[in-house]
Structures are given as structure tokens and as C-alpha cells.
Design a protein around this motif. Structure first.
Motif, short mmCIF file in Angstrom:
data_model
loop_
_atom_site.label_atom_id
_atom_site.label_comp_id
_atom_site.label_asym_id
_atom_site.label_seq_id
_atom_site.Cartn_x
_atom_site.Cartn_y
_atom_site.Cartn_z
N ALA A 87 32.15 41.89 51.38
CA ALA A 87 33.17 41.07 50.72
C ALA A 87 32.53 39.91 49.96
O ALA A 87 32.92 39.61 48.82
CB ALA A 87 34.18 40.56 51.74
N THR A 88 31.55 39.25 50.57
CA THR A 88 30.87 38.13 49.92
C THR A 88 30.14 38.61 48.66
O THR A 88 30.19 37.96 47.62
CB THR A 88 29.87 37.46 50.89
OG1 THR A 88 30.59 36.99 52.03
CG2 THR A 88 29.14 36.31 50.23
N LEU A 93 29.69 38.95 42.87
CA LEU A 93 29.49 39.81 41.71
C LEU A 93 30.60 39.60 40.69
O LEU A 93 30.36 39.51 39.48
CB LEU A 93 29.42 41.27 42.15
CG LEU A 93 28.99 42.28 41.11
CD1 LEU A 93 27.58 42.02 40.64
CD2 LEU A 93 29.12 43.69 41.67
N THR A 94 31.82 39.49 41.17
CA THR A 94 32.97 39.25 40.29
C THR A 94 32.83 37.90 39.58
O THR A 94 33.10 37.79 38.38
CB THR A 94 34.28 39.28 41.10
OG1 THR A 94 34.40 40.56 41.71
CG2 THR A 94 35.49 39.05 40.22
N GLN A 95 32.37 36.89 40.30
CA GLN A 95 32.19 35.57 39.69
C GLN A 95 31.06 35.57 38.66
O GLN A 95 31.17 34.96 37.61
CB GLN A 95 31.91 34.53 40.77
CG GLN A 95 33.07 34.22 41.64
CD GLN A 95 32.72 33.28 42.80
OE1 GLN A 95 31.57 32.94 43.00
NE2 GLN A 95 33.73 32.91 43.56
N ASP A 96 29.97 36.27 38.99
CA ASP A 96 28.80 36.29 38.11
C ASP A 96 29.03 37.08 36.82
O ASP A 96 28.49 36.73 35.78
CB ASP A 96 27.58 36.85 38.83
CG ASP A 96 27.09 35.93 39.93
OD1 ASP A 96 27.54 34.77 40.01
OD2 ASP A 96 26.25 36.40 40.73
N LEU A 97 29.81 38.13 36.92
CA LEU A 97 30.05 38.96 35.74
C LEU A 97 31.34 38.55 35.07
O LEU A 97 31.72 38.92 34.05
CB LEU A 97 30.08 40.44 36.12
CG LEU A 97 28.78 41.00 36.67
CD1 LEU A 97 28.96 42.47 37.04
CD2 LEU A 97 27.64 40.87 35.66
#
Length: 97
Positions: A87-88, A93-97
Motif C-alpha cells: 500500500a505504501t 508511486l501514485t504521488q511520484d508519477l
């Protein structure tokens, strides 16, 4: 959490399959005699059609990346998904991309 280590671990289709199987172990490991709360016994992964040493290497890679946890009970080693790390990683990954 080492994002690069996780990405490398996820880069192999067998390791992705293992994580997928561990998501719903009752569906994929019907012959396991031990309670699934313990995890899935390493011997159950022979369904991959790979040698024991190759399966062990894949499980070791997933463990080093923090994607699975292990529990030793006597001579057996049980594996479970590490849902917190997954989950982390997905959130990062969602934040970075």
C-alpha cells in the motif's frame, strides 16, 4: 521501503504471479493443510512449474524487497503478502508519477 528494489522485484512475471496468488491463497493453494493465517507454505509454490531453488530465489527477492513476510514453523517457511509495504509503495508511486 526501497522503491527501486520493489520495482526490480515486480519486473519478473513469476514474482507478479506469486503476489497475485498470495492475494487470495484459498483460491490458489487448495492442497495446503495448514491454516492460511500462517501464510502459504513454501512447498505450495511448486505450482509455478519451476525448480524448488528457482522458486526459493523468487521468494527471496520478494522478501528482500519487503513485499512478503516470512514465518518459520519447524521445518516449514510460510509466506504472506506485506500489505502495508504494498500500500505504501502504491501510494508513493501514485504521488511520484
Amino acid at each position: 521501503m526501497d522503491k527501486d528494489e520493489i520495482i526490480k522485484a515486480l519486473a519478473h512475471p513469476t514474482r507478479m504471479a506469486i503476489l497475485s496468488w498470495l492475494k487470495n491463497p484459498k483460491e490458489h493453494f487448495l492442497t495446503q493443510e495448514h491454516p492460511f493465517e500462517m501464510g502459504v507454505c513454501a512447498s505450495q509454490f511448486e505450482r509455478c512449474g519451476l525448480s524448488q531453488s528457482t522458486v526459493s530465489a523468487h521468494l527471496g527477492t520478494l522478501h528482500r524487497a519487503g513485499l512478503v513476510t516470512t514465518k518459520r514453523v519447524g521445518q516449514w517457511v510460510f509466506y504472506k503478502r506485506n500489505e502495508d509495504t504494498i500500500a505504501t509503495f502504491l501510494k508513493q508511486l501514485t504521488q511520484d508519477l
